[in-house]
Design an enzyme around this catalytic site. Structure first.
Site, PDB file in Angstrom:
ATOM      1  N   GLU A 243       0.859  -1.186   0.000  1.00  0.00           N
ATOM      2  CA  GLU A 243       0.000   0.000   0.000  1.00  0.00           C
ATOM      3  C   GLU A 243       0.895   1.236   0.000  1.00  0.00           C
ATOM      4  OE1 GLU A 243      -3.739   1.777  -0.208  1.00  0.00           O
ATOM      5  OE2 GLU A 243      -3.193  -0.338  -0.401  1.00  0.00           O
ATOM      6  N   GLU A 273      -0.495   9.567  -5.842  1.00  0.00           N
ATOM      7  CA  GLU A 273       0.626   8.623  -5.838  1.00  0.00           C
ATOM      8  C   GLU A 273       0.907   8.106  -7.245  1.00  0.00           C
ATOM      9  OE1 GLU A 273      -1.239   8.045  -1.590  1.00  0.00           O
ATOM     10  OE2 GLU A 273      -1.420   6.311  -2.916  1.00  0.00           O
ATOM     11  N   ASP A 426      -7.032   3.048   2.714  1.00  0.00           N
ATOM     12  CA  ASP A 426      -6.656   1.776   3.351  1.00  0.00           C
ATOM     13  C   ASP A 426      -7.854   0.823   3.393  1.00  0.00           C
ATOM     14  OD1 ASP A 426      -4.007   2.740   3.998  1.00  0.00           O
ATOM     15  OD2 ASP A 426      -4.960   3.964   5.526  1.00  0.00           O
TER      16      ASP A 426
END
Length: 442
Positions: A243, A273, A426
């Site tokens: 992750e 990201e 998450d």
């Protein structure tokens, strides 16, 4: 409503399910409170704002907080003085109205997995007494992971229009700071890998690499090699999901792409990201400085395709990477190398469903509180002849293929008045993994 119902019909548990999941290695306690009230409690008064890349004192904290509150911008900083930080953390933690939450990607992912009672979850990370108390009873923490003091991350919130002295915040946002050496050096990595032998997981989830940005170049280089060695020590056949999280250091990101990606099986990331990754490793659309509004689906899928083609599993490359779960506010994409994964429809739908329920803090999708903001039509690629797709709410998961890679796309029902957004990525990644099935020959 039609979309939510269509998802529910698609979301079925896989035939072969995970029984034991091991998660590591970043964990902390998020202490959320009013920034102005904390600084007042520390006896500070509003002066001039000034950014500090590292905070060394209460005065630095006050100047940096004012600097960012004045702009209404988010920021995260390291506090270098241990004693001063612990004093501030104690005041913050005991402050009336301060809220304590599980923090750190690994701990948040572990919490999400633990909601499935048929799963055994191992969490390795720096777990202090407060975090241990906040964790679900289903989460097992090995004794070597326990420590006497919690790693506190202080999240100082301010509201839009909030005033302090001459200062007025244009937007609501938050200023985060910590003195977190354990997570920064990924200290629990070796404990994590050594506890896998006894725990015998059938899935491993790793996060916390972004925490190394505070380390010197030399230490980063050395630690990254140790990370790769540690991952290689995980028995063959056990998939490893990585992750990612927010980063600003291109060199570290590029090293992660070239060294860590081939050692892991699966990736979870968001649009910031993804763009930073392609910029750092000179991938497609890397000249783009930022997304203009909603990230373009064709561009996103070009970058995902490139990651799996250039750094993923193929006949000519010794890489394990075969899966990427991408999430942005209004849509998600699950990209997989053919022949390695099953149940993708359910997995991508489950990730999108949890985004709507968790942000609104509801058990099921409340159609009055969500909106559909995904593009109604899009191209599946810009670097080659992509096809044009028009969304149909009755068939919310769209599938397309490109050179042995499958893409599963679904819109998200976005919560209009989110209660809590920390840890949403998450939760999405964890939920997507719960519903994913890996082929045993892997």
């Amino acid at each position: 409503g039609r979309l939510a119902a269509a998802w529910d019909a698609l979301i079925v548990r896989p035939v072969r399910r995970w029984r034991r999941v091991a998660v590591g290695v970043n964990a902390c306690v998020d202490v959320v409170l009013s920034g102005v009230k904390l600084l007042q409690a520390l006896g500070l008064s509003p002066g001039n704002g000034k950014d500090h890349s590292i905070l060394h004192s209460r005065n630095d904290l006050e100047e940096a907080f004012i600097h960012f509150m004045g702009k209404g911008a988010a920021a995260e900083r390291f506090f270098s003085d241990k004693e001063t930080f612990q004093d501030i953390a104690q005041v913050a933690s005991e402050f009336p109205g301060a809220q304590h939450y599980v923090g750190g990607n690994a701990a948040l992912i572990g919490q999400k997995f633990a909601a499935n009672s048929d799963l055994k979850v191992l969490l390795c990370g720096p777990v202090g007494p407060k975090l241990h108390e906040l964790l679900d009873d289903n989460v097992f923490v090995p004794p070597e992971s326990l420590q006497e003091v919690d790693e506190f991350h202080l999240i100082l919130e301010y509201q839009a229009g909030e005033e302090w002295g001459q200062l007025k915040a244009p937007h609501a946002n938050r200023f985060i700071f910590s003195h977190d050496l354990s997570n920064g050096a990924m200290n629990m990595l070796e404990v994590f890998v050594s506890s896998l032998e006894e725990f015998q997981p059938d899935l491993v989830v790793l996060s916390g690499l972004h925490m190394m940005e505070g380390q010197s170049k030399e230490l980063q280089r050395k630690r990254l090699l140790e990370v790769v060695t540690s991952i290689s020590d995980i028995p063959t056949g056990i998939p490893v999901h990585l992750e990612l999280a927010s980063m600003t250091n291109r060199e570290l990101m590029s090293s992660i792409v070239h060294q860590v990606f081939p050692a892991v099986t699966s990736l979870g990331l968001n649009e910031q990201e993804l763009l930073f990754l392609t910029q750092s490793a000179s991938g497609p659309h890397s000249s783009l400085s930022s997304w203009n509004g909603v990230p373009d689906v064709g561009m996103v899928s070009d970058i995902l395709f490139w990651i799996l083609k250039e750094h993923g599993r193929s006949k000519s490359r010794a890489s394990d990477l075969t899966r990427i779960h991408f999430h942005t506010l209004v849509y998600h994409i699950l990209a997989t190398v053919d022949g390695h994964w099953a149940n993708q429809l359910a997995a991508v739908a489950a990730g999108a469903r949890v985004a709507g329920t968790q942000a609104c803090a509801t058990e099921t999708i409340d159609t009055s509180r969500v909106s559909l903001r995904a593009p109604q039509e899009f191209m599946t690629s810009h670097s080659e002849a992509g096809s044009r797709i028009v969304l149909n709410p009755n068939k919310p998961v769209v599938e397309w293929h490109r050179e042995g890679i499958s893409f599963h796309f679904t819109p998200v029902l976005v919560c209009k008045d989110p209660i809590r957004t920390v840890g949403l990525g998450d939760a999405i990644s964890a939920e997507g993994l719960v519903y994913s099935e890996v082929h045993p020959h892997y």
